[in-house]
Scaffold this active site. Structure first.
Site, PDB file in Angstrom:
ATOM      1  N   TYR A  56       0.792  -1.230   0.000  1.00  0.00           N
ATOM      2  CA  TYR A  56       0.000   0.000   0.000  1.00  0.00           C
ATOM      3  C   TYR A  56       0.825   1.281   0.000  1.00  0.00           C
ATOM      4  O   TYR A  56       0.265   2.372   0.001  1.00  0.00           O
ATOM      5  CB  TYR A  56      -0.948   0.012   1.216  1.00  0.00           C
ATOM      6  CG  TYR A  56      -2.227  -0.738   0.951  1.00  0.00           C
ATOM      7  CD1 TYR A  56      -2.231  -2.122   0.810  1.00  0.00           C
ATOM      8  CD2 TYR A  56      -3.432  -0.068   0.810  1.00  0.00           C
ATOM      9  CE1 TYR A  56      -3.400  -2.815   0.552  1.00  0.00           C
ATOM     10  CE2 TYR A  56      -4.606  -0.749   0.551  1.00  0.00           C
ATOM     11  CZ  TYR A  56      -4.586  -2.114   0.426  1.00  0.00           C
ATOM     12  OH  TYR A  56      -5.742  -2.791   0.164  1.00  0.00           O
TER      13      TYR A  56
ATOM     14  N   LYS B 119       2.578 -15.630   2.387  1.00  0.00           N
ATOM     15  CA  LYS B 119       2.867 -16.332   1.131  1.00  0.00           C
ATOM     16  C   LYS B 119       4.390 -16.501   1.057  1.00  0.00           C
ATOM     17  O   LYS B 119       5.031 -16.131   0.071  1.00  0.00           O
ATOM     18  CB  LYS B 119       2.290 -15.494  -0.030  1.00  0.00           C
ATOM     19  CG  LYS B 119       2.178 -16.223  -1.349  1.00  0.00           C
ATOM     20  CD  LYS B 119       1.131 -17.306  -1.408  1.00  0.00           C
ATOM     21  CE  LYS B 119       1.272 -18.051  -2.730  1.00  0.00           C
ATOM     22  NZ  LYS B 119       0.524 -19.309  -2.793  1.00  0.00           N
TER      23      LYS B 119
ATOM     24  N   ASP C 133      -3.589 -18.435   0.512  1.00  0.00           N
ATOM     25  CA  ASP C 133      -4.548 -19.092  -0.396  1.00  0.00           C
ATOM     26  C   ASP C 133      -5.290 -20.203   0.347  1.00  0.00           C
ATOM     27  O   ASP C 133      -6.502 -20.361   0.224  1.00  0.00           O
ATOM     28  CB  ASP C 133      -3.878 -19.582  -1.691  1.00  0.00           C
ATOM     29  CG  ASP C 133      -2.537 -20.274  -1.494  1.00  0.00           C
ATOM     30  OD1 ASP C 133      -2.034 -20.328  -0.347  1.00  0.00           O
ATOM     31  OD2 ASP C 133      -1.989 -20.785  -2.498  1.00  0.00           O
TER      32      ASP C 133
ATOM     33  N   ASP D  11     -12.825  -9.064   3.114  1.00  0.00           N
ATOM     34  CA  ASP D  11     -14.047  -9.059   2.285  1.00  0.00           C
ATOM     35  C   ASP D  11     -14.629 -10.468   2.244  1.00  0.00           C
ATOM     36  O   ASP D  11     -15.848 -10.666   2.353  1.00  0.00           O
ATOM     37  CB  ASP D  11     -13.759  -8.580   0.853  1.00  0.00           C
ATOM     38  CG  ASP D  11     -14.072  -7.086   0.645  1.00  0.00           C
ATOM     39  OD1 ASP D  11     -13.870  -6.300   1.595  1.00  0.00           O
ATOM     40  OD2 ASP D  11     -14.513  -6.710  -0.462  1.00  0.00           O
TER      41      ASP D  11
ATOM     42  N   ASP E 159      -6.807  -7.069   3.347  1.00  0.00           N
ATOM     43  CA  ASP E 159      -7.905  -6.416   2.628  1.00  0.00           C
ATOM     44  C   ASP E 159      -8.792  -7.473   1.968  1.00  0.00           C
ATOM     45  O   ASP E 159     -10.022  -7.460   2.105  1.00  0.00           O
ATOM     46  CB  ASP E 159      -7.323  -5.467   1.572  1.00  0.00           C
ATOM     47  CG  ASP E 159      -8.402  -4.771   0.767  1.00  0.00           C
ATOM     48  OD1 ASP E 159      -9.387  -4.306   1.375  1.00  0.00           O
ATOM     49  OD2 ASP E 159      -8.270  -4.692  -0.467  1.00  0.00           O
TER      50      ASP E 159
END
Ligand code: NAD
Ligand code: IPM
Ligand code: MN
Length: 352
Positions: free
Chosen positions: A138, A189, A222, A250, A246
């Site tokens: 970001y 990751k 994942d 959701d 983020d």
């Protein structure tokens, strides 16, 4: 009695409508408790940016720090500002420049009927995601080379500092300890991001070793996405990077009944912090009295909890749960009411 001073930034689109209902809930709960909340509105957002070129006015952060106890924000985003320039200055500007490194996103299911998964109960969707909020992908570092040619190159830097990674991980463990939670999962990751997420791995192991009695484990992000859908009940506290957080929140909002139900805080412990629903400005819904205000109302509750108004915060959560149980809801969660009607039902419950 000193009043709580709240800076209100409704922002764009449905942000304006849902924040109006959140403010009603704040007033109602304060009145019922014989306490006082003073709100001051700021018109920062797309409209002002388009009219004047101003995003976050000069001196705004110092003014907020000097004059307010918390900031309540709706959403930033408008199709007339396709690069979201004003959101970068206002929302990300406050996150970065106020150093609000904790993005606190509790994931709670208030009733089985809201969850799209079969047979999943509220007890199985009760976790908290801590999203790193001041670095990662970001930071907007990067650039273009040979822009607008067939040989164009574009880069975006994923910035991770030992200090930044460690402090969000430590916050997750502190939260777990304070709330009697026994498991913390880090999602990364590190199998591909062999530099940045190796740092996350090492920081996680080092911090975890200080918290005996809390089980620390790791999932690739994942797999976390899969596991959240397959069996959300296995999670208590999740800590992850800015971008992964983020996306994951959701998905997690989906488990709660959708983005209309999800609340969040952008926090620097002990300092001025910013509270906003997880959802955006949903331009298609704007001005139609259809947006679900519950995420914004629950966000106002998180703000009160953060400021030490524990009883009032609990009352807000209870009132939302009541409204869900009674189907006093908007269409996204199966009801027939408008934004205002839901907000008014909750405010009336809080007054009574
Ligand atoms: P969005 O969250 O605005 O909407 C996505 C979908 O979620 C909507 O189409 C709607 O179906 C549903 N939804 C969201 N909030 C709802 C509510 N309160 N009630 C009922 N349904 C709701 O995300 P988007 O469409 O990807 O983004 C729209 C704009 O908002 C963009 O400009 C984006 O950058 C911005 N945005 C801002 C924030 C923020 O300010 N915190 C967060 C996310 C997106
Ligand atoms: C959120 C939003 C923001 C983010 C956008 C609007 C910059 O999606 O708060 O989740 O990506 O952090
Ligand atoms: Mn988001």
């Amino acid at each position: 009695m000193t009043a709580l001073r709240v800076a209100v930034v409704p922002g764009d689109g449905i942000g304006v409508e849902v924040i109006a209902e959140a403010v009603k809930a704040l007033r109602a709960v304060a009145t019922a408790a014989g306490r006082s909340i003073r709100t001051t509105d700021f018109d920062w957002g797309a409209e002002k940016y388009l009219a004047t070129g101003v995003t976050l006015p000069p001196g705004a952060l110092e003014m907020l720090q000097g004059e307010f106890d918390a900031i309540l924000l709706g959403a930033m985003g408008d199709p007339r500002v396709p690069d979201n320039r004003h959101a970068a200055d206002i929302l990300l500007g406050m996150r970065f420049r106020l150093d609000l490194y904790v993005n606190y996103r509790p994931v709670r299911l208030f009733h089985e009927k809201l969850c799209p998964l079969k047979g999943v109960t509220p007890a199985q969707v009760n976790l908290t995601v801590f999203r790193e909020n001041t670095e990662g992908l970001y930071v907007m570092m990067g650039g273009n080379f040979k822009k607008d040619t067939p040989d164009e190159v574009a880069t975006e830097i994923d910035l991770n500092t030992r200090k930044g990674v460690e402090r969000i991980i430590r916050h997750a463990f502190e939260f777990a300890r304070a709330r009697g939670r026994t498991r913390v999962v880090m999602a990364d990751k590190s199998n591909v991001l062999i530099h940045a997420h190796d740092l996350w791995q090492r920081a996680f192991r080092a911090v975890a070793s200080e918290y005996a009695g809390i089980e620390a484990s790791h999932l690739y992000v994942d797999n976390l996405a899969l596991q959240l859908v397959r069996d959300p009940g296995q999670f208590q506290v999740v800590v992850t990077s800015n971008m992964f957080g983020d996306i994951v929140t959701d998905l997690a909002a989906g488990l709660q009944g959708g983005l209309g139900m999800a609340a969040s805080g952008n926090i620097h412990p002990g300092r001025l912090s910013l509270f906003e629903p997880v959802h955006g400005s949903a331009p298609r819904f704007a001005g139609k009295n259809v947006a679900n205000p519950m995420g914004a109302i629950l966000t106002a509750g998180l703000m009160l909890e953060h400021l030490g108004w524990a009883e009032e915060a609990r009352r807000i959560e209870d009132a939302v749960r009541w409204a869900v149980e009674e189907d006093r809801t908007t269409a996204d969660v199966g009801g027939k009411l408008g934004t205002k009607e839901v907000g008014e039902a909750i405010a009336a419950r809080l007054k009574g």
